[in-house]
Design a protein around this motif. Structure first.
Motif, mmCIF file in Angstrom:
data_model
loop_
_atom_site.group_PDB
_atom_site.id
_atom_site.type_symbol
_atom_site.label_atom_id
_atom_site.label_comp_id
_atom_site.label_asym_id
_atom_site.label_seq_id
_atom_site.Cartn_x
_atom_site.Cartn_y
_atom_site.Cartn_z
ATOM 1 N N GLU A 24 0.888 -1.078 -0.323
ATOM 2 C CA GLU A 24 -0.084 -0.025 0.153
ATOM 3 C C GLU A 24 0.944 1.281 -0.055
ATOM 4 N N TRP A 25 0.548 2.067 -0.831
ATOM 5 C CA TRP A 25 1.582 3.234 -1.068
ATOM 6 C C TRP A 25 0.594 4.573 -0.613
ATOM 7 N N ILE A 26 1.553 5.404 -0.235
ATOM 8 C CA ILE A 26 0.680 6.718 0.543
ATOM 9 C C ILE A 26 1.685 7.818 -0.462
ATOM 10 N N LEU A 27 1.067 8.610 -1.079
ATOM 11 C CA LEU A 27 1.976 9.213 -1.990
ATOM 12 C C LEU A 27 1.323 10.714 -1.772
ATOM 13 N N LEU A 56 -1.756 12.611 -0.003
ATOM 14 C CA LEU A 56 -1.823 13.525 0.952
ATOM 15 C C LEU A 56 -0.933 14.810 0.755
ATOM 16 N N ASN A 57 -1.154 16.073 1.010
ATOM 17 C CA ASN A 57 -0.619 17.166 0.616
ATOM 18 C C ASN A 57 0.457 17.824 1.437
ATOM 19 N N GLN A 58 1.059 17.044 2.448
ATOM 20 C CA GLN A 58 1.848 17.605 3.316
ATOM 21 C C GLN A 58 2.749 16.382 3.589
ATOM 22 N N THR A 59 4.080 16.630 3.697
ATOM 23 C CA THR A 59 5.163 15.571 3.907
ATOM 24 C C THR A 59 4.823 14.949 5.376
ATOM 25 N N GLY A 60 4.795 16.063 6.304
ATOM 26 C CA GLY A 60 4.390 15.553 7.593
ATOM 27 C C GLY A 60 3.481 14.352 7.881
ATOM 28 N N ALA A 61 2.183 14.890 7.091
ATOM 29 C CA ALA A 61 1.280 13.658 7.029
ATOM 30 C C ALA A 61 1.682 12.400 6.592
ATOM 31 N N ILE A 62 2.300 12.311 5.502
ATOM 32 C CA ILE A 62 2.950 11.180 4.900
ATOM 33 C C ILE A 62 3.810 10.582 5.544
ATOM 34 N N ARG A 63 4.801 11.023 6.662
ATOM 35 C CA ARG A 63 5.678 10.670 7.284
ATOM 36 C C ARG A 63 4.764 9.860 8.472
ATOM 37 N N SER A 64 3.974 10.499 9.077
ATOM 38 C CA SER A 64 3.084 10.119 10.090
ATOM 39 C C SER A 64 2.483 8.788 9.594
ATOM 40 N N MET A 65 1.752 8.583 8.691
ATOM 41 C CA MET A 65 1.228 7.597 7.892
ATOM 42 C C MET A 65 1.972 6.397 7.751
ATOM 43 N N VAL A 66 3.014 6.542 7.156
ATOM 44 C CA VAL A 66 4.022 5.581 6.740
ATOM 45 C C VAL A 66 4.552 4.933 8.076
ATOM 46 N N SER A 67 4.700 5.836 9.018
ATOM 47 C CA SER A 67 5.142 5.180 10.478
ATOM 48 C C SER A 67 4.304 4.040 10.813
ATOM 49 N N SER A 68 3.169 3.898 10.360
ATOM 50 C CA SER A 68 2.113 2.726 10.814
ATOM 51 C C SER A 68 1.777 1.841 9.752
ATOM 52 N N ILE A 69 1.726 2.269 8.568
ATOM 53 C CA ILE A 69 1.440 1.559 7.399
ATOM 54 C C ILE A 69 1.705 2.053 6.166
ATOM 55 N N ILE A 71 4.040 2.397 2.373
ATOM 56 C CA ILE A 71 5.350 2.801 1.777
ATOM 57 C C ILE A 71 5.211 4.192 1.218
ATOM 58 N N SER A 72 6.409 4.990 1.037
ATOM 59 C CA SER A 72 6.308 6.196 0.353
ATOM 60 C C SER A 72 7.629 6.364 -0.302
ATOM 61 N N CYS A 73 7.582 7.632 -1.207
ATOM 62 C CA CYS A 73 8.681 8.110 -1.693
ATOM 63 C C CYS A 73 8.972 9.677 -1.502
ATOM 64 N N LEU A 74 9.686 10.099 -0.674
ATOM 65 C CA LEU A 74 9.986 11.426 -0.427
ATOM 66 C C LEU A 74 11.513 11.750 -0.605
ATOM 67 N N SER A 75 12.044 13.252 -0.651
ATOM 68 C CA SER A 75 13.326 13.113 -0.333
ATOM 69 C C SER A 75 14.126 12.906 0.904
ATOM 70 N N GLU A 76 15.482 12.719 0.687
ATOM 71 C CA GLU A 76 16.053 12.328 1.926
ATOM 72 C C GLU A 76 15.918 13.314 3.091
ATOM 73 N N PRO A 77 16.098 14.689 2.715
ATOM 74 C CA PRO A 77 16.123 15.718 3.875
ATOM 75 C C PRO A 77 14.547 15.677 4.562
ATOM 76 N N CYS A 78 13.421 15.205 3.877
ATOM 77 C CA CYS A 78 12.302 15.190 4.611
ATOM 78 C C CYS A 78 12.001 14.270 5.589
ATOM 79 N N ILE A 79 12.807 13.181 5.488
ATOM 80 C CA ILE A 79 12.727 12.272 6.777
ATOM 81 C C ILE A 79 13.959 11.890 7.359
#
Length: 95
Positions: A24-27, A56-69, A71-79
């Protein structure tokens, strides 16, 4: 950079296209720069199918969701902080 929570695909560290197609992807939202890079210049261009769980339209929301379910793809500085803390894990694609 592909990443997931430290409790999901992370046990594999290296993943193949088939496993990515079954995850499952979160993008970011369509037409965002991050999403376009994912689709055109990163692993997204190789996926024949994708199980899109959320957009989702915010990297923080993506980080939060991926920490429980998922996979995603963001730049390294974002995470970067989550990688250091071990909450998120970078994945490497194996052809």
């Amino acid at each position: 950079m592909l990443f997931c929570s430290s409790t999901t695909l992370a046990k594999h560290k290296m993943v193949n296209i088939k496993s990515l197609e079954q995850t499952e992807w979160i993008l970011r939202e369509p037409r965002s720069g991050t999403r376009m890079l994912f689709e055109l210049h990163h692993i997204g261009q190789y996926l024949r199918q994708r199980h899109l769980k959320m957009e989702l339209n915010q990297t923080g929301a993506i980080r939060s969701m991926v920490s429980s379910i998922g996979i995603s793809c963001l730049s390294e500085p974002c995470i970067a902080n989550e990688l250091v803390q071990g909450d998120l894990v970078q994945l490497t694609e194996n052809p």
